[in-house]
Design an enzyme around this catalytic site. Sequence first.
Site, short mmCIF file in Angstrom:
data_model
loop_
_atom_site.label_atom_id
_atom_site.label_comp_id
_atom_site.label_asym_id
_atom_site.label_seq_id
_atom_site.Cartn_x
_atom_site.Cartn_y
_atom_site.Cartn_z
N GLU A 31 -52.73 -25.79 -57.27
CA GLU A 31 -52.21 -24.80 -58.20
C GLU A 31 -51.68 -23.54 -57.52
O GLU A 31 -51.57 -22.49 -58.14
CB GLU A 31 -53.30 -24.45 -59.24
CG GLU A 31 -53.45 -25.54 -60.28
CD GLU A 31 -54.89 -25.92 -60.53
OE1 GLU A 31 -55.67 -25.95 -59.56
OE2 GLU A 31 -55.23 -26.17 -61.69
N SER A 54 -56.51 -29.37 -64.05
CA SER A 54 -55.09 -29.68 -64.18
C SER A 54 -54.81 -31.17 -64.35
O SER A 54 -53.72 -31.65 -64.05
CB SER A 54 -54.29 -29.20 -62.96
OG SER A 54 -54.37 -27.82 -62.87
N TYR A 103 -47.60 -28.85 -66.52
CA TYR A 103 -46.84 -27.94 -65.66
C TYR A 103 -45.37 -28.27 -65.51
O TYR A 103 -44.59 -27.45 -65.06
CB TYR A 103 -47.48 -27.87 -64.27
CG TYR A 103 -48.86 -27.31 -64.31
CD1 TYR A 103 -49.06 -25.98 -64.69
CD2 TYR A 103 -49.95 -28.09 -64.02
CE1 TYR A 103 -50.33 -25.45 -64.75
CE2 TYR A 103 -51.23 -27.57 -64.08
CZ TYR A 103 -51.41 -26.25 -64.45
OH TYR A 103 -52.67 -25.73 -64.51
N ARG A 106 -61.97 -20.23 -71.11
CA ARG A 106 -61.28 -20.95 -72.18
C ARG A 106 -62.10 -22.18 -72.49
O ARG A 106 -62.39 -22.97 -71.58
CB ARG A 106 -59.86 -21.35 -71.76
CG ARG A 106 -58.97 -21.72 -72.97
CD ARG A 106 -57.66 -22.37 -72.56
NE ARG A 106 -57.90 -23.70 -72.05
CZ ARG A 106 -57.36 -24.20 -70.95
NH1 ARG A 106 -56.54 -23.49 -70.21
NH2 ARG A 106 -57.66 -25.42 -70.55
N ASP A 160 -62.54 -25.70 -74.41
CA ASP A 160 -61.67 -26.75 -74.94
C ASP A 160 -62.48 -27.78 -75.72
O ASP A 160 -63.51 -28.27 -75.23
CB ASP A 160 -60.93 -27.44 -73.79
CG ASP A 160 -60.06 -26.49 -72.99
OD1 ASP A 160 -59.88 -25.32 -73.41
OD2 ASP A 160 -59.55 -26.91 -71.93
N GLU A 213 -64.63 -29.14 -72.28
CA GLU A 213 -64.92 -28.41 -71.04
C GLU A 213 -64.71 -26.92 -71.27
O GLU A 213 -64.12 -26.50 -72.27
CB GLU A 213 -63.99 -28.88 -69.91
CG GLU A 213 -62.51 -28.62 -70.20
CD GLU A 213 -61.63 -28.79 -68.96
OE1 GLU A 213 -62.14 -28.77 -67.83
OE2 GLU A 213 -60.40 -28.90 -69.13
N ASN A 240 -63.05 -23.72 -68.92
CA ASN A 240 -62.32 -23.41 -67.70
C ASN A 240 -62.62 -21.96 -67.36
O ASN A 240 -62.33 -21.06 -68.14
CB ASN A 240 -60.83 -23.65 -67.91
CG ASN A 240 -60.53 -25.13 -68.04
OD1 ASN A 240 -60.53 -25.86 -67.06
ND2 ASN A 240 -60.35 -25.60 -69.26
N GLY A 245 -55.48 -20.96 -67.07
CA GLY A 245 -54.11 -20.55 -66.81
C GLY A 245 -53.91 -19.15 -67.36
O GLY A 245 -54.35 -18.83 -68.46
P1 ADP Z 1 -58.91 -31.01 -66.74
O1 ADP Z 1 -60.10 -30.22 -66.32
O2 ADP Z 1 -58.18 -31.56 -65.58
O3 ADP Z 1 -58.06 -30.30 -67.74
P2 ADP Z 1 -59.85 -32.66 -68.96
O4 ADP Z 1 -61.22 -33.21 -68.97
O5 ADP Z 1 -59.58 -31.53 -69.87
O6 ADP Z 1 -59.49 -32.33 -67.45
O7 ADP Z 1 -58.85 -33.86 -69.29
C1 ADP Z 1 -57.44 -33.67 -69.33
C2 ADP Z 1 -56.87 -34.22 -70.61
O8 ADP Z 1 -57.17 -35.64 -70.73
C3 ADP Z 1 -57.44 -33.63 -71.89
O9 ADP Z 1 -56.77 -32.43 -72.22
C4 ADP Z 1 -57.17 -34.74 -72.89
O10 ADP Z 1 -55.79 -34.79 -73.27
C5 ADP Z 1 -57.44 -36.00 -72.08
N1 ADP Z 1 -58.87 -36.41 -72.17
C6 ADP Z 1 -59.82 -36.11 -71.28
N2 ADP Z 1 -61.01 -36.64 -71.62
C7 ADP Z 1 -60.83 -37.31 -72.75
C8 ADP Z 1 -61.69 -38.08 -73.62
N3 ADP Z 1 -62.97 -38.27 -73.32
N4 ADP Z 1 -61.12 -38.62 -74.75
C9 ADP Z 1 -59.81 -38.42 -75.03
N5 ADP Z 1 -58.96 -37.71 -74.26
C10 ADP Z 1 -59.45 -37.15 -73.14
MG MG Z 2 -58.69 -29.66 -69.59
MG MG Z 3 -60.46 -28.15 -66.62
#
Ligand code: ADP
Ligand code: MG
Ligand code: MG
Length: 353
Positions: free
Chosen positions: A15, A187, A256, A295, A297, A310, A312, A316
């Site tokens: 990043e 990301s 991105y 943030r 989510d 999660e 963060n 961003g």
């Molecule tokens: P990062 O920390 O890289 O953002 P995330 O865990 O938020 O990782 O996952 C990235 C994206 O993948 C999420 O925003 C969502 O769109 C999808 N995703 C992740 N985990 C799941 C899940 N268990 N079920 C459905 N979609 C998921």
């Molecule tokens: Mg995420």
């Molecule tokens: Mg994340």
Amino acid sequence: MKTKLGLLYGGKSAEHKVSLQTALAVIRALDHEKFEIHPIYINVEGQWIKGPQLTGPVENVTALEFSQGNQLSPLSLAPALFQAEKQEQQPLDVIFPLLHGPNGEDGTVQGLLELLNLPYVGNGVLASAAGMDKVMMKNVFAQAGLSQVNYVAFIKSEWEMAKEAAYAEVEQVLGYPCFVKPANLGSSVGISKCTNRTELDAAFGEAFQFDRKVIIEEGVVAREIEVGVLGNDAPECSVAGEIVPKKDFYDYKAKYEDGETALIIPADISVEDYGQIKEMAIRAFKALDCSGLVRADFFLTKDGKALINEVNTMPGFTPFSMFPLLWKHTGVEYPQLIERLVNLAKERHAEKQ
Ligand code: ADP
Ligand code: MG
Ligand code: MG
């Protein structure tokens, strides 16, 4: 008196470029009457380079990519050194680490700044480290009674010794579809959605290229709702926003490169759903012992159940990123948001003394 603000940006991470954009935006937003801005650029090799104090706006990011001439040892930022050497120049008042991912958002830089006894914006060592590791984070959320998807985790050597057993466990506990993720990234790097054993095998291989630990989660069909939390001991929650990826999921490109993902603020959700998400976001903030900002989510399922995905700890932070936009809609403009964060950093530091 002006606040001497050290901006730490760039970094040895995927990043790097995003961080430069953020630094540019923060410099433009800061009130130069109130702040003296001291850029500290971390190049892709991980070297710290001190730039000149900025007295006015900067045109573009290239002006912030200082070359190696003024290489700086991070230790030389310690206020104690300034005092010992009776230097004219006063130490920095606050550091704002505008860094994402490993070596920036994961507690390592925060630990360094603690040792230097410098106030810094955002989360401390514990929250940053626990927030970066998705397994640790989810274990803490589970302990705090927060609803979330089921998950299992493996380290690389366990998987290499017994791949079939690992896959059988995933299928038994979670089933398909499932998401395979490196434990310590952001990301969406290295994340795959799997619908069968062949994809699962490929996904493990991919995720282990980025980390020695992976997490596998049950896949859910849900809306993705995010809120911003701001504060120290009495955190406040922003309005909610929704991300609507045009793709199968919110992957790196969607985040991105494509600019295809729609951010809807405020999210069109019921008062009950918002109430549930707000309460969970604050609980997550406290459970991880966060400070400054986060943030949070969420997944919101069709039947109105919120699951935390999660937090963060350094979301961003360009003016077009979700976190600043959420606060803008809550009534806190970008320049005020930065000032609030700097004040929260000072407050937290003062409490520790
Ligand atoms: P990062 O920390 O890289 O953002 P995330 O865990 O938020 O990782 O996952 C990235 C994206 O993948 C999420 O925003 C969502 O769109 C999808 N995703 C992740 N985990 C799941 C899940 N268990 N079920 C459905 N979609 C998921
Ligand atoms: Mg995420
Ligand atoms: Mg994340």
